[in-house]
Design a protein around this motif. Structure first.
Motif, PDB file in Angstrom:
ATOM      1  N   VAL A   1     -26.612  -7.636 -33.550  1.00 24.80           N
ATOM      2  CA  VAL A   1     -26.979  -7.321 -32.174  1.00 24.80           C
ATOM      3  C   VAL A   1     -26.890  -5.811 -32.033  1.00 24.80           C
ATOM      4  N   GLU A   2     -28.017  -5.199 -31.739  1.00 23.97           N
ATOM      5  CA  GLU A   2     -28.045  -3.765 -31.476  1.00 23.97           C
ATOM      6  C   GLU A   2     -28.314  -3.604 -29.986  1.00 23.97           C
ATOM      7  N   ILE A   3     -27.405  -2.911 -29.320  1.00 24.41           N
ATOM      8  CA  ILE A   3     -27.543  -2.747 -27.881  1.00 24.41           C
ATOM      9  C   ILE A   3     -27.143  -1.331 -27.492  1.00 24.41           C
ATOM     10  N   ASN A   4     -27.955  -0.740 -26.636  1.00 27.28           N
ATOM     11  CA  ASN A   4     -27.681   0.605 -26.130  1.00 27.28           C
ATOM     12  C   ASN A   4     -27.541   0.525 -24.620  1.00 27.28           C
TER      13      ASN A   4
ATOM     14  N   ILE B   1     -29.161  -1.544 -19.813  1.00 27.10           N
ATOM     15  CA  ILE B   1     -29.493  -1.704 -21.228  1.00 27.10           C
ATOM     16  C   ILE B   1     -30.805  -0.992 -21.500  1.00 27.10           C
TER      17      ILE B   1
ATOM     18  N   VAL C   1     -21.263  -7.259 -23.514  1.00 25.54           N
ATOM     19  CA  VAL C   1     -22.322  -7.634 -24.458  1.00 25.54           C
ATOM     20  C   VAL C   1     -22.347  -9.151 -24.627  1.00 25.54           C
TER      21      VAL C   1
ATOM     22  N   ARG D   1     -31.827  -0.616 -24.813  1.00 28.78           N
ATOM     23  CA  ARG D   1     -32.350  -1.198 -26.065  1.00 28.78           C
ATOM     24  C   ARG D   1     -31.545  -2.450 -26.356  1.00 28.78           C
ATOM     25  N   LEU D   2     -32.256  -3.505 -26.750  1.00 31.38           N
ATOM     26  CA  LEU D   2     -31.612  -4.751 -27.150  1.00 31.38           C
ATOM     27  C   LEU D   2     -32.420  -5.350 -28.288  1.00 31.38           C
TER      28      LEU D   2
ATOM     29  N   LEU E   1     -31.984  -4.144 -17.328  1.00 31.93           N
ATOM     30  CA  LEU E   1     -32.707  -3.389 -18.345  1.00 31.93           C
ATOM     31  C   LEU E   1     -33.387  -2.165 -17.735  1.00 31.93           C
TER      32      LEU E   1
END
Length: 133
Positions: free
Chosen positions: A115-118, A125, A42, A127-128, A59
């Motif tokens: 920071v939201e990351i999936n 990735i 990340v 979702r960012l 992505l």
């Protein structure tokens, strides 16, 4: 009987003072980071965003659709305003099927960033999101 209004007024004042002194909700505390490799990943993603060099291949198609170039540029500006890349603090980790969802705090001067990351299939990735806390 005379003391009743005084006692009532005193109890109202005490109740108001107690209400006014309720603690303010604090920012969520960080949790133990049991996946330091993910945190480093990340961190690398954020460094790439800050340098406006995040490869589109990192992505998923859905993430590409949700992140127009102008939004990625705005994220880069926000990250560069921090100066040195902030150390991430893990706040949350969840899974939903094959999707792994993380929320980090990035201390950035006087205003921390969330920071939201999936990550989905193939470590891409899905979702960012970068926003002020």
């Amino acid at each position: 009987m005379r003391h009743l209004p005084t006692a009532l007024l005193a109890s109202l004042v005490l109740a108001a003072c107690a209400q006014a002194q309720k603690p303010v909700a604090l920012a969520p505390a960080s949790i133990e980071d049991r996946e330091p490799d993910v945190t480093r990943q990340v961190q690398s993603v954020l460094e790439a965003v800050a340098q406006e060099q995040l490869p589109r291949s990192a992505l998923t198609d859905n993430a590409l659709g949700a992140l127009p170039p102008a939004q990625l540029q705005a994220m880069g500006v926000a990250l560069r305003s921090c100066g040195a890349m902030p150390q991430l603090q893990l706040l949350s980790r969840r899974t939903k099927g094959e999707e792994r969802m993380y929320i980090y705090r990035a201390p950035c001067g006087g205003r921390p960033l969330l920071v939201e990351i999936n990550f989905g299939k193939g470590e891409r990735i899905s979702r960012l999101v970068l926003r002020a806390q």
